[in-house]
Design a protein around this motif. Structure first.
Motif, PDB file in Angstrom:
ATOM      1  N   LYS A  75       0.886  -1.169   0.000  1.00 29.15           N
ATOM      2  CA  LYS A  75       0.000   0.000   0.000  1.00 29.15           C
ATOM      3  C   LYS A  75       0.917   1.209   0.000  1.00 29.15           C
ATOM      4  O   LYS A  75       1.852   1.282   0.792  1.00 29.15           O
ATOM      5  CB  LYS A  75      -0.869  -0.050   1.265  1.00 29.15           C
ATOM      6  CG  LYS A  75      -1.785   1.113   1.461  1.00 29.15           C
ATOM      7  CD  LYS A  75      -2.705   0.895   2.674  1.00 29.15           C
ATOM      8  CE  LYS A  75      -1.945   0.386   3.875  1.00 29.15           C
ATOM      9  NZ  LYS A  75      -2.761   0.142   5.055  1.00 29.15           N
ATOM     10  N   LEU A  76       0.675   2.151  -0.891  1.00 33.92           N
ATOM     11  CA  LEU A  76       1.515   3.342  -1.018  1.00 33.92           C
ATOM     12  C   LEU A  76       0.742   4.550  -0.507  1.00 33.92           C
ATOM     13  O   LEU A  76      -0.402   4.782  -0.897  1.00 33.92           O
ATOM     14  CB  LEU A  76       1.912   3.541  -2.478  1.00 33.92           C
ATOM     15  CG  LEU A  76       2.919   4.629  -2.785  1.00 33.92           C
ATOM     16  CD1 LEU A  76       4.240   4.372  -2.080  1.00 33.92           C
ATOM     17  CD2 LEU A  76       3.142   4.710  -4.292  1.00 33.92           C
ATOM     18  N   PHE A 107       4.457  -2.795   3.270  1.00 34.45           N
ATOM     19  CA  PHE A 107       4.461  -4.144   2.724  1.00 34.45           C
ATOM     20  C   PHE A 107       3.496  -4.977   3.550  1.00 34.45           C
ATOM     21  O   PHE A 107       3.674  -5.144   4.751  1.00 34.45           O
ATOM     22  CB  PHE A 107       5.869  -4.741   2.750  1.00 34.45           C
ATOM     23  CG  PHE A 107       6.753  -4.166   1.680  1.00 34.45           C
ATOM     24  CD1 PHE A 107       6.580  -4.522   0.352  1.00 34.45           C
ATOM     25  CD2 PHE A 107       7.744  -3.265   1.992  1.00 34.45           C
ATOM     26  CE1 PHE A 107       7.383  -3.981  -0.641  1.00 34.45           C
ATOM     27  CE2 PHE A 107       8.553  -2.718   1.011  1.00 34.45           C
ATOM     28  CZ  PHE A 107       8.378  -3.080  -0.305  1.00 34.45           C
ATOM     29  N   GLU A 108       2.452  -5.479   2.893  1.00 32.96           N
ATOM     30  CA  GLU A 108       1.364  -6.142   3.585  1.00 32.96           C
ATOM     31  C   GLU A 108       1.462  -7.667   3.590  1.00 32.96           C
ATOM     32  O   GLU A 108       1.132  -8.299   4.585  1.00 32.96           O
ATOM     33  CB  GLU A 108       0.030  -5.740   2.951  1.00 32.96           C
ATOM     34  CG  GLU A 108      -0.219  -4.244   3.016  1.00 32.96           C
ATOM     35  CD  GLU A 108      -1.480  -3.836   2.302  1.00 32.96           C
ATOM     36  OE1 GLU A 108      -2.283  -3.134   2.926  1.00 32.96           O
ATOM     37  OE2 GLU A 108      -1.667  -4.226   1.123  1.00 32.96           O
ATOM     38  N   ILE A 142       7.150   0.526   5.826  1.00 31.49           N
ATOM     39  CA  ILE A 142       6.431   0.050   6.997  1.00 31.49           C
ATOM     40  C   ILE A 142       6.235  -1.448   6.772  1.00 31.49           C
ATOM     41  O   ILE A 142       5.427  -1.860   5.932  1.00 31.49           O
ATOM     42  CB  ILE A 142       5.070   0.759   7.166  1.00 31.49           C
ATOM     43  CG1 ILE A 142       5.276   2.266   7.295  1.00 31.49           C
ATOM     44  CG2 ILE A 142       4.319   0.190   8.373  1.00 31.49           C
ATOM     45  CD1 ILE A 142       3.997   3.074   7.225  1.00 31.49           C
ATOM     46  N   PRO A 143       7.017  -2.295   7.465  1.00 30.87           N
ATOM     47  CA  PRO A 143       6.980  -3.737   7.200  1.00 30.87           C
ATOM     48  C   PRO A 143       5.916  -4.473   8.033  1.00 30.87           C
ATOM     49  O   PRO A 143       6.219  -5.108   9.030  1.00 30.87           O
ATOM     50  CB  PRO A 143       8.386  -4.189   7.568  1.00 30.87           C
ATOM     51  CG  PRO A 143       8.810  -3.247   8.648  1.00 30.87           C
ATOM     52  CD  PRO A 143       8.118  -1.945   8.358  1.00 30.87           C
ATOM     53  N   GLU A 144       4.656  -4.404   7.601  1.00 33.15           N
ATOM     54  CA  GLU A 144       3.603  -5.169   8.275  1.00 33.15           C
ATOM     55  C   GLU A 144       3.740  -6.661   8.017  1.00 33.15           C
ATOM     56  O   GLU A 144       3.373  -7.476   8.847  1.00 33.15           O
ATOM     57  CB  GLU A 144       2.219  -4.688   7.830  1.00 33.15           C
ATOM     58  CG  GLU A 144       1.822  -3.357   8.415  1.00 33.15           C
ATOM     59  CD  GLU A 144       0.422  -2.922   7.983  1.00 33.15           C
ATOM     60  OE1 GLU A 144      -0.278  -3.670   7.259  1.00 33.15           O
ATOM     61  OE2 GLU A 144       0.034  -1.812   8.373  1.00 33.15           O
ATOM     62  N   LYS A 202       9.712  -8.065   7.386  1.00 32.58           N
ATOM     63  CA  LYS A 202      10.308  -7.620   8.645  1.00 32.58           C
ATOM     64  C   LYS A 202      11.498  -8.498   9.023  1.00 32.58           C
ATOM     65  O   LYS A 202      12.571  -8.000   9.362  1.00 32.58           O
ATOM     66  CB  LYS A 202       9.252  -7.636   9.750  1.00 32.58           C
ATOM     67  CG  LYS A 202       9.738  -7.088  11.058  1.00 32.58           C
ATOM     68  CD  LYS A 202       8.612  -7.053  12.076  1.00 32.58           C
ATOM     69  CE  LYS A 202       9.131  -6.479  13.380  1.00 32.58           C
ATOM     70  NZ  LYS A 202       8.090  -6.408  14.387  1.00 32.58           N
ATOM     71  N   ALA A 203      11.326  -9.806   8.959  1.00 36.47           N
ATOM     72  CA  ALA A 203      12.410 -10.739   9.300  1.00 36.47           C
ATOM     73  C   ALA A 203      13.571 -10.606   8.314  1.00 36.47           C
ATOM     74  O   ALA A 203      14.739 -10.661   8.718  1.00 36.47           O
ATOM     75  CB  ALA A 203      11.880 -12.170   9.313  1.00 36.47           C
TER      76      ALA A 203
END
Length: 91
Positions: A27-28, A35-36, A69-71, A76-77
């Protein structure tokens, strides 16, 4: 295997490999990209496709001057294992 492409119409980065499509949905919002979800077909599991997809996406994000934003837990890992990308993450 092709390069990672940004499919802006579908809000996802894509990587085609062995006849399958791995995707990183996002989502931008202005200068922030969330990142979803990462989707790697089971046929490609364990081959490093997810990592190549995330790295290619993050390289494009960096070039565009965006913050991440690493959702997605995979993203994230991945960033935690590759600290040279940590500067992209918004706090």
């Amino acid at each position: 295997m092709s390069d990672v492409i940004n499919n802006r119409n579908h809000h996802r980065f894509e990587l085609e490999a062995e006849g399958h499509l791995a995707t990183e949905h996002y989502k931008l919002d202005g200068k922030f990209i969330t990142f979803e979800h990462t989707d790697v077909p089971k046929e490609l599991g364990g081959k490093g496709i997810g990592s190549k997809l995330v790295q290619g996406a993050l390289d494009q994000v960096r070039a565009a001057g965006l913050k991440v934003i690493p959702e997605c837990q995979f993203v994230k890992a991945w960033i935690e294992k590759h600290p040279d990308y940590a500067d992209l993450v918004t706090r």
